[in-house]
Write an enzyme that holds these catalytic residues in place. Structure first.
Site, short mmCIF file in Angstrom:
data_model
loop_
_atom_site.label_atom_id
_atom_site.label_comp_id
_atom_site.label_asym_id
_atom_site.label_seq_id
_atom_site.Cartn_x
_atom_site.Cartn_y
_atom_site.Cartn_z
N GLU A 1 9.46 -7.75 -3.57
CA GLU A 1 9.48 -9.06 -2.89
C GLU A 1 10.38 -9.02 -1.66
O GLU A 1 11.02 -10.02 -1.32
CB GLU A 1 10.00 -10.15 -3.85
N ALA B 1 7.54 -16.87 -4.77
CA ALA B 1 7.99 -15.89 -5.77
C ALA B 1 9.45 -15.53 -5.57
O ALA B 1 10.22 -15.40 -6.53
CB ALA B 1 7.11 -14.65 -5.69
N GLU C 1 0.86 -1.20 0.00
CA GLU C 1 0.00 0.00 0.00
C GLU C 1 0.89 1.24 0.00
O GLU C 1 2.08 1.15 0.32
CB GLU C 1 -0.90 -0.01 1.24
N PRO C 2 0.31 2.40 -0.30
CA PRO C 2 1.13 3.61 -0.32
C PRO C 2 1.92 3.80 0.99
O PRO C 2 3.07 4.21 0.95
CB PRO C 2 0.10 4.72 -0.52
N CYS D 1 3.07 -16.95 -0.06
CA CYS D 1 3.15 -16.79 -1.52
C CYS D 1 4.49 -16.16 -1.89
O CYS D 1 5.12 -16.53 -2.90
CB CYS D 1 2.06 -15.86 -2.06
N ILE E 1 1.60 -2.39 -8.17
CA ILE E 1 1.12 -3.75 -8.42
C ILE E 1 1.42 -4.17 -9.87
O ILE E 1 0.85 -3.61 -10.82
CB ILE E 1 -0.39 -3.87 -8.10
#
Ligand code: TGC
Ligand code: FAD
Length: 392
Positions: A371, A250, A140-141, A246, A170
């Protein structure tokens, strides 16, 4: 751009550690990148546009859900094959690997692991074939390295949820058909929601003016009283551990991918050093240039060994999150250093789009940040070895 003459370095005969299937998968991805990515990528990076025409090719080489079971449309491969595919794609461009990473590890993985059978059947085959592209909204910002502070939230309205908030940075957002969105319920617990393009109040403005990852589309996800059907909540895992799980998948793929970018920079600089004459000799004959090349191949070889071992541990379900963090951090740092030195070896030509190095170098500035940043991964290792938490 120059023709793609890439020859992969394998200084320690690592091919001997790969199965026939690994080599088949890797070689198919390598050939596809040479044929369908290399000739167009510079142009798309210059235009700051994602080349949508390669989506079906990515699906064909198994880049969308390499390890997702075949019954859901995935390729049913092991973790080393997954890594090798990411390596080859990022050899072409980190932005293209981003699209594949997000689709596989950040969209298909949570639907497969945390979704129910109806959700798996509805989304996974479409995502595996590339008919649909997905994105993953965690950042988020005001909450990047600390996603637990997120403010995006949903309220239970009886027969549906009402989602509000915003996500930033995103990958794939501007054209994704489905977003896996992490948001807090009224008790503050984090859940994954499947938000589809077209839902009223859901918009995805594109982020412009990037100097990095220009061939990847990045955007925001904005939720203004979006009505989410209750069946779109991922039921099988909640809490911050769900999105972080997740990220493990990645980050593992990125550890392999970064080797691909480094190999391309090394291979380009090596070839150039034998062709470029100065002072009556190929520049590769000067000791200072040999030092650069020798150090590059040493670092690539160390990263290949680290990552292959991590792949074996992943296949045995023994790889820890901290081990994955170490490989992501080491390999991206290795690649960015190699890109910088390789760029210098090409002199003025190194800053042009005639060669891939400057593009890799700029791309890797995103890879070292997303990430989990370089410093965050160091602190994860620090926590793992000391037991003392720098984040609290
Ligand atoms: P903390 O208290 O440590 O952990 C909260 C809960 O999560 C569990 N956990 C994990 N679970 C699975 N995998 C991991 N890697 C995990 N790490 C932690 C943990 O056990 C705990 O579970 P429980 O059951 O006790 O609640 O969380 P924290 O708030 O202190 O944060 C820790 C920190 C800083 C390491 C973490 O938040 C972090 O990794 N921050 C970096 C954020 C990040 O990586 N964002 C990535 C956004 S996605 C993206 O960048 C995509 S780019 C895509 C592309 O284009 O390729
Ligand atoms: P910040 O968290 O503000 O960090 C700023 C600096 O402070 C960094 O150097 C960081 O290391 C340092 N710092 C922060 N906390 C600490 C600490 N505790 N100790 C020491 N140093 C600290 N996110 C998604 O959810 N989905 C995506 O698809 C996605 N794609 C992306 C694509 C691109 C091109 C980029 C650039 C980012 C993407 N991200 C995505 C977001 C990415 O994960 C974040 O940018 C990243 O996690 C860092 O967050 P931040 O940018 O807010 O930096």
């Amino acid at each position: 751009m120059k023709p793609d003459l890439f020859e992969a370095p394998d200084y320690y005969n690592l091919d001997d550690l790969l199965s026939d299937e690994h080599k088949l998968v890797r070689d198919a991805a390598r050939a596809w990148v040479k044929r369908d990515v290399s000739p167009i990528i510079e142009d798309y990076a210059q235009k700051a546009e994602f080349p949508k025409q390669i989506i079906s090719g990515l699906a064909e080489i198994g880049a969308f859900g390499p390890y997702i079971p075949e019954e859901y449309g995935g390729a049913g491969l092991d973790q080393i094959s997954y890594g090798l595919i990411m390596q080859e794609i990022e050899r072409g461009d980190s932005g293209i690997r981003s699209t594949a990473s997000v689709q596989s590890s950040l969209v298909m993985y949570p639907i497969w692991k945390y979704g129910n059978e109806t959700q798996r059947k509805r989304y996974l085959p479409k995502l595996a074939s590339g008919e649909w592209i997905g994105c993953f909204g965690l950042t988020e910002p005001d909450h990047g390295s600390n996603p637990s502070g997120m403010t995006t939230n949903f309220k239970d309205m009886g027969d549906h949820y009402l989602l509000n908030g915003a996500k930033m940075w995103i990958s794939n957002a501007p054209f994704a058909q489905v977003a896996v969105v992490w948001a807090k319920d009224e008790t503050g617990r984090i859940h994954g929601l499947l938000v589809e393009r077209g839902m009223e109040g859901f918009t995805t403005p594109e982020t412009h003016n990037k100097w990095s990852l220009r061939a990847s589309a990045t955007g925001e996800l904005i939720f203004d009283n979006v009505i989410i059907p209750k069946e779109n909540l991922l039921p099988n895992k909640s809490g911050l551990g769900a999105p972080l799980g997740c990220l493990d998948s990645a980050r593992y793929g990125i550890a392999w991918g970064a080797i691909g970018a480094a190999m391309d920079c090394y291979d380009t600089a090596l070839r150039y050093s034998k062709e470029r004459m100065q002072f009556g000799k190929p520049i590769g004959q000067f000791q200072l240039q040999q030092k650069k090349l020798a150090e590059m191949i040493t670092e690539i070889t160390k990263a290949q060994l680290l990552t292959w071992r991590l792949g074996v541990l992943k296949n045995e379900n023994k790889a820890t999150s901290a081990q994955i963090s170490m490989a992501k951090r080491n390999n991206v740092d290795m690649a960015i250093t190699i890109a910088r030195n390789a760029r210098q070896m090409l002199g003025g030509m190194g800053i042009t789009g005639e060669y891939s190095i400057m593009r890799h170098s700029m791309n890797l500035e995103s890879v070292i940040t997303y990430e989990g940043t370089h410093d965050i991964h160091l602190l994860i290792t620090g926590l793992d070895i000391t037991g003392l938490n720098a984040f609290k």
